[in-house]
Design a protein around this motif. Structure first.
Motif, PDB file in Angstrom:
ATOM      1  N   GLY A   8     -15.509  45.354   3.150  1.00 20.83           N
ATOM      2  CA  GLY A   8     -16.794  45.956   2.813  1.00 20.83           C
ATOM      3  C   GLY A   8     -17.897  44.923   2.892  1.00 20.83           C
ATOM      4  N   GLY A   9     -18.901  45.039   2.008  1.00 24.40           N
ATOM      5  CA  GLY A   9     -19.977  44.054   1.965  1.00 24.40           C
ATOM      6  C   GLY A   9     -19.902  43.247   0.684  1.00 24.40           C
ATOM      7  N   GLY A  10     -20.858  42.320   0.486  1.00 23.94           N
ATOM      8  CA  GLY A  10     -20.927  41.596  -0.779  1.00 23.94           C
ATOM      9  C   GLY A  10     -20.857  40.086  -0.691  1.00 23.94           C
ATOM     10  N   LEU A  11     -21.130  39.518   0.488  1.00 26.20           N
ATOM     11  CA  LEU A  11     -21.061  38.053   0.660  1.00 26.20           C
ATOM     12  C   LEU A  11     -21.799  37.289  -0.435  1.00 26.20           C
ATOM     13  CD1 LEU A  11     -21.575  37.628   4.512  1.00 26.20           C
ATOM     14  CD2 LEU A  11     -19.690  36.628   3.166  1.00 26.20           C
ATOM     15  N   LYS A  12     -22.992  37.796  -0.806  1.00 20.99           N
ATOM     16  CA  LYS A  12     -23.817  37.006  -1.734  1.00 20.99           C
ATOM     17  C   LYS A  12     -23.181  36.852  -3.112  1.00 20.99           C
ATOM     18  CE  LYS A  12     -27.144  39.389  -4.380  1.00 20.99           C
ATOM     19  NZ  LYS A  12     -28.493  39.754  -4.668  1.00 20.99           N
ATOM     20  N   TYR A  13     -22.260  37.741  -3.458  1.00 16.84           N
ATOM     21  CA  TYR A  13     -21.583  37.630  -4.757  1.00 16.84           C
ATOM     22  C   TYR A  13     -20.353  36.723  -4.680  1.00 16.84           C
ATOM     23  CZ  TYR A  13     -24.407  41.771  -5.468  1.00 16.84           C
ATOM     24  OH  TYR A  13     -25.445  42.648  -5.533  1.00 16.84           O
ATOM     25  N   PHE A  14     -19.873  36.490  -3.476  1.00 15.08           N
ATOM     26  CA  PHE A  14     -18.657  35.690  -3.306  1.00 15.08           C
ATOM     27  C   PHE A  14     -18.967  34.251  -2.922  1.00 15.08           C
ATOM     28  CE2 PHE A  14     -15.031  38.540  -3.805  1.00 15.08           C
ATOM     29  CZ  PHE A  14     -15.700  39.741  -3.970  1.00 15.08           C
ATOM     30  N   HIS A  15     -20.136  34.058  -2.309  1.00 16.76           N
ATOM     31  CA  HIS A  15     -20.570  32.708  -1.969  1.00 16.76           C
ATOM     32  C   HIS A  15     -21.870  32.446  -2.712  1.00 16.76           C
ATOM     33  CE1 HIS A  15     -21.221  29.461   1.337  1.00 16.76           C
ATOM     34  NE2 HIS A  15     -21.287  29.002   0.113  1.00 16.76           N
ATOM     35  N   ARG A  16     -21.731  31.871  -3.925  1.00 16.78           N
ATOM     36  CA  ARG A  16     -22.895  31.676  -4.787  1.00 16.78           C
ATOM     37  C   ARG A  16     -23.115  30.190  -5.031  1.00 16.78           C
ATOM     38  NH1 ARG A  16     -19.720  35.183  -8.526  1.00 16.78           N
ATOM     39  NH2 ARG A  16     -19.713  33.387  -9.918  1.00 16.78           N
ATOM     40  N   GLU A  17     -24.234  29.895  -5.644  1.00 15.22           N
ATOM     41  CA  GLU A  17     -24.508  28.491  -5.960  1.00 15.22           C
ATOM     42  C   GLU A  17     -23.499  27.941  -6.971  1.00 15.22           C
ATOM     43  OE1 GLU A  17     -28.584  27.491  -7.052  1.00 15.22           O
ATOM     44  OE2 GLU A  17     -29.112  27.930  -4.945  1.00 15.22           O
ATOM     45  N   ASP A  18     -23.142  28.769  -7.944  1.00 13.83           N
ATOM     46  CA  ASP A  18     -22.237  28.275  -9.000  1.00 13.83           C
ATOM     47  C   ASP A  18     -20.765  28.354  -8.612  1.00 13.83           C
ATOM     48  OD1 ASP A  18     -22.497  31.135  -9.141  1.00 13.83           O
ATOM     49  OD2 ASP A  18     -21.465  31.074 -11.067  1.00 13.83           O
ATOM     50  N   ARG A  19     -20.451  29.126  -7.579  1.00 11.60           N
ATOM     51  CA  ARG A  19     -19.032  29.303  -7.268  1.00 11.60           C
ATOM     52  C   ARG A  19     -18.861  29.833  -5.845  1.00 11.60           C
ATOM     53  NH1 ARG A  19     -14.557  32.250 -11.231  1.00 11.60           N
ATOM     54  NH2 ARG A  19     -12.826  31.582  -9.926  1.00 11.60           N
ATOM     55  N   ASN A  20     -17.852  29.322  -5.137  1.00  9.45           N
ATOM     56  CA  ASN A  20     -17.557  29.845  -3.807  1.00  9.45           C
ATOM     57  C   ASN A  20     -16.181  30.507  -3.829  1.00  9.45           C
ATOM     58  OD1 ASN A  20     -17.022  30.385  -1.165  1.00  9.45           O
ATOM     59  ND2 ASN A  20     -17.905  28.467  -0.378  1.00  9.45           N
ATOM     60  N   LEU A  21     -16.192  31.808  -4.084  1.00 14.82           N
ATOM     61  CA  LEU A  21     -14.928  32.544  -4.214  1.00 14.82           C
ATOM     62  C   LEU A  21     -14.199  32.650  -2.878  1.00 14.82           C
ATOM     63  CD1 LEU A  21     -16.270  35.411  -6.520  1.00 14.82           C
ATOM     64  CD2 LEU A  21     -14.764  33.539  -7.217  1.00 14.82           C
TER      65      LEU A  21
END
Ligand SMILES: [Zn+2]
Length: 394
Positions: free
Chosen positions: A134-147
């Motif tokens: 699906g979508g959602g890159l910005k929630y998985f690659h964040r400044e505080d964490r790279n999921l």
């Protein structure tokens, strides 16, 4: 996707040159209806979180709940239950993968708006899905964490281009994120029928197993078209869902032990077919559209298009007053203001009506095909759908 949407879709794809109105894939597999009201404290109109919690767990909760009950205790979803029964599991959505519906099937949270927490939980609670698209890159690659990096380190296969769907491994978990938040509207996306494309890829990665699989598929943006009161994009989203269901129809014919159940968590927008006091709904202009009103508005703000060019883009002729509505306006958010005007012009041409920008409380349809489809017949509550699935999985 309440009844107005599947009805609109029937007339949207109708061939006006034949005497009959052709049946759609939805007409072929309709089996019953479901009520959608949330837990008592939230009244009669559900949001997507409470709706999905009911469908995923068989328990009604408050609006905003992600698979927790009214006392905020975690609930088991049919998807994670299937996982415990040694089935492969997958999720395919056109929203971000941590949006309300996919989240209720995969995790628990007291508030659907905790997007980062929900994404974190996918990794921190142990990766559950064999395929998550699906979508959602910005929630998985964040400044505080790279999921994404964490997922890859843990033997995960990450992709971010639709082309990579043609070559998915079936021996390690797959995470595919194709947009920052939701995917582009179906009508604008460069990948035609993106939901069908993702579904096919997911099934080919999941179906190669003895124990079977459970796949959650959500045509998430039919609802978004409804919220925006945008009939053109809503019909394109419906078309992507119809193509997905037609693919599943073939899959079930070849794999008759498979069950497909389709329903909606609620209807949106109070869509009505026939408005303005007329006995008429005219989808002709919708059939010709190749861009969303939003994409057209974007182009209008980028360059001065003459009336002729704009007519070609819309595939219908604007009146002088309508042209003025698109060019002679001033607004802080110009793209948004023009988008709204284009939608209203289309509503006028088609006699499409809307009563709200939110959800409404009407019952929704249930469609089923394949093994055990008959248990979904007739009138039921949304929680019954989960209860029936739990029974089958047991
Ligand atoms: Zn909604």
């Amino acid at each position: 996707m309440g009844p107005a949407y599947t009805t609109a879709y029937r007339y949207f794809v109708d061939d006006p040159d034949t005497p009959s109105i052709e049946k759609t894939v939805f007409d072929r597999h309709f089996v019953g209806m479901a009520s959608t009201f949330p837990a008592r404290e939230s009244g009669y109109v559900t949001d997507s979180a409470a709706g999905a919690t009911a469908l995923a767990t068989g328990v009604k909760s408050y609006n905003g709940a992600i698979s927790v009950d009214s006392d905020k205790r975690p609930l088991t979803s049919v998807l994670t239950f299937a996982k415990a029964k040694n089935k492969k599991i997958g999720v395919v959505v056109t929203s971000q993968v941590n949006h309300a519906t996919p989240a209720t099937y995969l995790t628990h949270n007291e508030d659907r708006n905790n997007y980062n927490q929900i994404a974190d939980s996918y990794v921190d609670d142990g990766w559950k899905t064999d395929v998550l698209l699906g979508g959602g890159l910005k929630y998985f690659h964040r400044e505080d964490r790279n999921l994404i990096e964490e997922f890859k380190k843990d033997n995960g296969h990450f992709i971010n281009h639709y082309q990579q769907l043609s070559d998915l491994p079936d021996n390690k978990p797959v995470l595919g994120l194709f947009a920052n938040i939701g995917l582009p509207w179906a009508i604008d996306d460069k990948q035609a029928n993106r939901l069908k494309t993702m579904t096919k890829a997911a099934i080919s990665a999941l179906s190669n197993t003895e124990g079977g699989f459970f796949l959650l598929i959500e045509a998430s943006q039919i609802d978004w078209g409804g919220h925006k009161n945008d009939i053109a994009t809503a019909m394109a989203e419906m078309h992507d869902l119809a193509k997905t269901l037609e693919y599943l129809e073939v899959f079930v014919a070849e794999n008759p032990d498979t069950l497909v159940v389709l329903t909606a968590d609620h209807s949106t927008g109070g869509l009505s077919l026939g408005a303005n006091g007329k006995y008429e709904w005219e989808p002709k202009v919708l059939r010709q559209m190749t861009m969303s009103p939003q994409a057209i508005a974007q182009k209008i703000t980028e360059q001065k298009l003459n009336q002729q060019t704009l007519n070609t883009m819309l595939n219908f002729e604007l009146t002088d007053e309508e042209y003025a509505l698109l060019y002679e306006i001033e607004a802080a958010d110009l793209v948004n203001a023009i988008t709204i005007n284009i939608r209203q012009i289309i509503d006028g041409r088609t006699n499409t009506g809307w009563s709200t920008s939110a959800h409404n409380a009407v019952d929704v349809q249930v469609f089923a095909l394949g093994n055990s489809k008959n248990i979904f017949s007739g009138s039921q509550d949304n929680t019954d759908i989960a209860k029936k699935l739990f029974k089958l999985l047991k």
